[in-house]
Design a protein around this motif. Structure first.
Motif, short mmCIF file in Angstrom:
data_model
loop_
_atom_site.label_atom_id
_atom_site.label_comp_id
_atom_site.label_asym_id
_atom_site.label_seq_id
_atom_site.Cartn_x
_atom_site.Cartn_y
_atom_site.Cartn_z
N VAL A 1 0.83 -1.21 0.00
CA VAL A 1 0.00 0.00 0.00
C VAL A 1 0.87 1.25 0.00
N VAL A 2 1.87 1.29 0.87
CA VAL A 2 2.75 2.46 0.92
C VAL A 2 3.45 2.64 -0.43
N GLY A 3 3.93 1.55 -1.00
CA GLY A 3 4.58 1.64 -2.31
C GLY A 3 3.65 2.17 -3.39
N ALA A 4 2.42 1.69 -3.41
CA ALA A 4 1.45 2.15 -4.40
C ALA A 4 1.16 3.64 -4.25
N LYS A 5 0.97 4.08 -3.02
CA LYS A 5 0.68 5.50 -2.77
C LYS A 5 1.89 6.38 -3.10
N PHE A 6 3.07 5.94 -2.68
CA PHE A 6 4.27 6.75 -2.91
C PHE A 6 4.64 6.82 -4.40
N ARG A 7 4.38 5.74 -5.15
CA ARG A 7 4.65 5.79 -6.59
C ARG A 7 3.86 6.90 -7.26
N LEU A 8 2.69 7.19 -6.71
CA LEU A 8 1.83 8.26 -7.25
C LEU A 8 2.08 9.60 -6.55
N GLN A 9 3.12 9.63 -5.70
CA GLN A 9 3.47 10.84 -4.93
C GLN A 9 2.33 11.29 -4.04
N GLN A 10 1.60 10.33 -3.45
CA GLN A 10 0.47 10.61 -2.58
C GLN A 10 0.84 10.38 -1.12
N SER A 11 0.41 11.28 -0.28
CA SER A 11 0.59 11.16 1.16
C SER A 11 -0.71 10.71 1.80
N PHE A 12 -0.64 10.16 3.01
CA PHE A 12 -1.86 9.72 3.69
C PHE A 12 -1.58 9.50 5.17
N TYR A 13 -2.67 9.52 5.96
CA TYR A 13 -2.56 9.20 7.38
C TYR A 13 -2.46 7.69 7.55
N PHE A 14 -1.65 7.28 8.51
CA PHE A 14 -1.54 5.88 8.89
C PHE A 14 -1.59 5.84 10.41
N SER A 15 -2.55 5.08 10.94
CA SER A 15 -2.64 4.98 12.39
C SER A 15 -2.81 3.53 12.81
N TRP A 16 -2.41 3.28 14.02
CA TRP A 16 -2.58 1.95 14.58
C TRP A 16 -2.90 2.08 16.05
N GLY A 17 -3.62 1.11 16.52
CA GLY A 17 -4.00 1.07 17.92
C GLY A 17 -3.98 -0.37 18.39
N TYR A 18 -4.32 -0.54 19.62
CA TYR A 18 -4.29 -1.84 20.26
C TYR A 18 -5.65 -2.12 20.87
N PRO A 19 -6.00 -3.39 21.06
CA PRO A 19 -7.29 -3.69 21.70
C PRO A 19 -7.42 -2.96 23.04
N ALA A 20 -8.64 -2.56 23.37
CA ALA A 20 -8.88 -1.75 24.56
C ALA A 20 -8.34 -2.38 25.84
N ASN A 21 -8.36 -3.69 25.94
CA ASN A 21 -7.95 -4.34 27.18
C ASN A 21 -6.44 -4.36 27.39
N THR A 22 -5.65 -3.88 26.43
CA THR A 22 -4.19 -3.90 26.59
C THR A 22 -3.66 -2.66 27.30
N GLY A 23 -4.43 -1.59 27.34
CA GLY A 23 -3.97 -0.36 27.97
C GLY A 23 -3.05 0.45 27.07
N GLU A 24 -2.81 -0.02 25.86
CA GLU A 24 -1.97 0.72 24.92
C GLU A 24 -2.78 1.82 24.26
N SER A 25 -2.10 2.78 23.67
CA SER A 25 -2.77 3.90 23.04
C SER A 25 -2.85 3.72 21.52
N ARG A 26 -3.20 4.79 20.85
CA ARG A 26 -3.28 4.81 19.39
C ARG A 26 -2.27 5.84 18.89
N THR A 27 -1.64 5.54 17.78
CA THR A 27 -0.66 6.44 17.17
C THR A 27 -1.08 6.74 15.74
N MET A 28 -0.90 7.98 15.31
CA MET A 28 -1.19 8.36 13.94
C MET A 28 0.00 9.14 13.40
N ILE A 29 0.40 8.80 12.16
CA ILE A 29 1.48 9.53 11.50
C ILE A 29 1.02 9.91 10.10
#
Length: 97
Positions: free
Chosen positions: A25-53
């Protein structure tokens, strides 16, 4: 488990199969010179947060795989990820779900 490294400062650990789909996906978007948000999170019971770049072709990304063999890619999963990446909220992954 492989690693996605963003701008040499942020590392995300993912299984090789998921990492391979992300790379497609990153390769496909970058080949077209397109930027996008990418975020990841963890299941609620883990106590981890969410990150977006903001992924843009001008910032270095690296994909480090645990195994030497390229993972098998699922076209439907790549299409789903691309559709998300093209949306206003970007590509969103839940890690460890």
């Amino acid at each position: 488990m492989g690693r996605f490294i963003y701008d040499s400062t942020l590392t995300l650990t993912l299984d090789d199969a998921l990492l391979g789909h992300l790379q497609a996906v990153v390769g496909a978007k970058f080949r077209l010179q397109q930027s996008f948000y990418f975020s990841w999170g963890y299941p609620a019971n883990t106590g981890e947060s969410r990150t977006m770049i903001w992924l843009t072709p001008s910032i270095s990304v690296q994909f480090h795989y645990r195994t030497a063999r390229p993972p098998a890619l699922d076209r439907d999963r790549i299409s789903e990820f691309l559709a998300q990446a093209n949306s206003p909220s970007g590509l969103v992954l839940v890690i460890g779900d």
